[in-house]
Design a protein around this motif. Structure first.
Motif, short mmCIF file in Angstrom:
data_model
loop_
_atom_site.label_atom_id
_atom_site.label_comp_id
_atom_site.label_asym_id
_atom_site.label_seq_id
_atom_site.Cartn_x
_atom_site.Cartn_y
_atom_site.Cartn_z
N LEU A 143 -30.97 19.73 -34.56
CA LEU A 143 -31.57 19.09 -33.40
C LEU A 143 -31.97 20.11 -32.34
CD1 LEU A 143 -28.84 16.32 -33.19
CD2 LEU A 143 -31.20 15.96 -33.94
N ALA A 144 -31.15 21.15 -32.17
CA ALA A 144 -31.45 22.19 -31.17
C ALA A 144 -30.65 23.43 -31.49
CB ALA A 144 -31.10 21.69 -29.77
N THR A 145 -31.24 24.57 -31.18
CA THR A 145 -30.52 25.84 -31.36
C THR A 145 -30.75 26.72 -30.13
OG1 THR A 145 -32.44 26.84 -32.45
CG2 THR A 145 -30.75 25.89 -33.90
N ALA A 146 -29.85 27.65 -29.90
CA ALA A 146 -30.04 28.62 -28.82
C ALA A 146 -29.33 29.91 -29.20
CB ALA A 146 -29.46 28.08 -27.51
N LEU A 147 -29.98 31.02 -28.90
CA LEU A 147 -29.38 32.34 -29.18
C LEU A 147 -29.46 33.20 -27.93
CD1 LEU A 147 -31.00 33.26 -32.63
CD2 LEU A 147 -28.75 32.22 -32.21
N HIS A 148 -28.45 34.04 -27.76
CA HIS A 148 -28.45 34.95 -26.61
C HIS A 148 -27.77 36.27 -26.98
CE1 HIS A 148 -29.80 31.95 -23.73
NE2 HIS A 148 -29.00 31.10 -24.34
N ALA A 149 -28.05 37.29 -26.19
CA ALA A 149 -27.35 38.57 -26.32
C ALA A 149 -27.31 39.26 -24.96
CB ALA A 149 -28.06 39.47 -27.34
N GLY B 288 -31.30 16.44 -25.47
CA GLY B 288 -31.18 15.22 -24.66
C GLY B 288 -29.92 14.44 -25.00
N MET B 289 -28.83 15.17 -25.27
CA MET B 289 -27.58 14.50 -25.68
C MET B 289 -26.43 14.87 -24.74
SD MET B 289 -28.00 14.84 -29.81
CE MET B 289 -26.48 14.00 -30.22
N GLN B 290 -25.38 14.08 -24.83
CA GLN B 290 -24.17 14.31 -24.03
C GLN B 290 -23.05 14.83 -24.95
OE1 GLN B 290 -24.36 13.73 -20.73
NE2 GLN B 290 -26.48 13.08 -21.12
N ALA B 291 -22.10 15.54 -24.35
CA ALA B 291 -20.98 16.08 -25.14
C ALA B 291 -20.22 14.98 -25.88
CB ALA B 291 -20.03 16.86 -24.22
N GLU B 292 -20.14 13.78 -25.28
CA GLU B 292 -19.41 12.67 -25.93
C GLU B 292 -20.03 12.30 -27.27
OE1 GLU B 292 -19.96 13.29 -22.41
OE2 GLU B 292 -20.83 11.28 -22.32
N GLU C 81 -26.43 24.11 -23.14
CA GLU C 81 -27.85 24.39 -23.33
C GLU C 81 -28.43 23.60 -24.51
OE1 GLU C 81 -28.66 28.56 -23.76
OE2 GLU C 81 -30.77 28.22 -24.26
N VAL C 82 -27.74 23.60 -25.65
CA VAL C 82 -28.29 22.87 -26.81
C VAL C 82 -28.19 21.36 -26.62
CG1 VAL C 82 -28.14 24.68 -28.56
CG2 VAL C 82 -26.16 23.20 -28.17
N LEU C 83 -27.15 20.91 -25.94
CA LEU C 83 -27.05 19.47 -25.66
C LEU C 83 -28.22 19.04 -24.78
CD1 LEU C 83 -23.21 19.16 -25.01
CD2 LEU C 83 -24.50 17.88 -26.74
#
Ligand code: ACO
Length: 325
Positions: free
Chosen positions: A182-188, A240-244, A234-236
């Motif tokens: 649904l979503a991905t995020a990468l950082h460094a 457009g989603m919530q942690a729950e 960030e990916v939530l």
């Protein structure tokens, strides 16, 4: 003209741990000045596995990949992309991904390459594979995390050598009209490079620098908890989603206290964390697919559930993937 969106979906999982479990007491018996109580209290680790001296990352990757292919109902020749995350490759080159491709008997010319993002390696590899698949260029990827961290441990440094183990995990990721990822995020942030490193290299036939893992444990702990919470939000938000709505959190299996702190920051109960660090220690890039495969085969994770993978590691690197399994 409307075009149908392409998503990527995990269709099979596999994992492999070499040899017999080595307990904390076994480490004490081998002469390491530590105790089961110290290791369990600080990390949650009870066992780890060590590969025999001749066994390499691609050997472990092969076993995990064969299991993932079987679970997906695919044969090796259907794989059109291999991405293997490792910081302990067989050689400087060729890549362990290319060696794995050969061991799988794939002669189709499909691309195969390693990704080096230490303990975030699987999050990086999965994200790259997702982008290949969503672009329409590839349809059936093998994404693997495989490590033999026992090769880079300083057995005289009790602060690090008790934390890590060897293993591999793999997933088959396929094009699908339904998500999927649904979503991905990468950082460094390379300014943290001194917190966790193996600052050695091979140069002119000699090993130069320090070919063993070095870590500032307390600093790593603080950065890890901070960035894991940030990237989860960030990916939530991107989906457009919530942690729950997360059914299972599968964090990098480094340390139970980091995992619990991350879940707490997300407002998730500890029961929603998939925990396997007790059984295999920190297997770096292999840890997320290992935990995933264990939970899938145990029947804990079921089709349709929402999973959050998140990794953090040397570099520093960090990343997350939110998906419907
Ligand atoms: N057994 C017994 N005693 C030990 C051991 C050991 N294996 N290792 C260190 N100690 C001692 C130290 O010598 C020190 O003794 P002293 O007080 O007499 O000087 C004492 O324990 C405390 O040492 P610290 O390093 O301060 O221990 P800390 O409480 O910070 O725990 C740990 C160390 C577990 C590494 C912790 O910092 C941590 O969890 N950090 C996170 C790092 C991590 O998980 N890294 C994984 C790789 S990074 C990643 O994957 C994201």
């Amino acid at each position: 003209m409307s075009t149908t969106a392409i998503f990527s979906r995990i269709t099979g999982t596999g994992s492999y741990l070499p040899g017999q479990p080595v307990s904390n007491d076994d480490l004490v018996a081998r002469g390491i000045d530590t105790s089961d109580q110290w290791i369990v209290e600080r990390t949650g680790i009870r066992f780890r596995h060590f590969a025999e001296a001749h066994v390499t990352a691609s050997d472990l990757a092969l076993e995990a990949s064969l299991r993932a292919l079987e679970a997906a109902g695919r044969v090796a020749d259907e794989i059109d992309l291999i991405i293997l995350a490792t910081s302990t490759p067989d050689f400087i080159f060729p890549s362990s991904a290319a060696l794995l491709q050969s061991r799988l008997g794939i002669r189709t010319g499909a691309p195969a390459f390693d990704v080096q993002a230490v303990c975030s390696g699987f999050a990086y590899a999965l994200t790259v594979a997702d982008k290949f698949i969503r672009s329409g260029s590839h349809k059936c990827a093998l994404v693997v995390g495989a490590e033999v961290f026992s090769r880079i441990l300083d057995w005289n440094d009790r602060g690090t050598c008790v934390l890590f183990g060897d293993g591999a995990g793999a997933v088959v990721l396929e094009a699908s009209s339904d998500p999927g990822i649904l979503a991905t995020a990468l950082h460094a942030d390379g300014s943290y490079s001194n917190l966790l490193s193996v600052p050695g290299q091979v140069s002119c036939g000699q090993v130069t620098g320090v070919p063993f893992l070095q870590m500032d444990g307390q600093a790593v702990f603080k950065v890890a908890v901070k960035v894991l919470a940030e990237v989860a939000h960030e990916v939530l938000a991107a989906a457009g989603m919530q942690a729950e709505q997360i059914d299972w959190l599968i964090p990098h299996q480094a340390n139970i206290r980091i995992m619990n702190a991350t879940a707490k920051k997300l407002g998730l109960p500890a029961e929603k964390i998939i925990v396997t660090v007790d059984r295999h220690g920190n297997t770096s890039a292999a840890s997320i697919p290992l935990a995933l495969d264990h939970a899938v085969r145990a029947g804990t994770i079921k089709r349709g559930e929402v999973l959050l993978f998140e990794g953090v590691g040397g570099g520093f690197t960090w990343g997350a993937a939110l998906l419907r399994f």
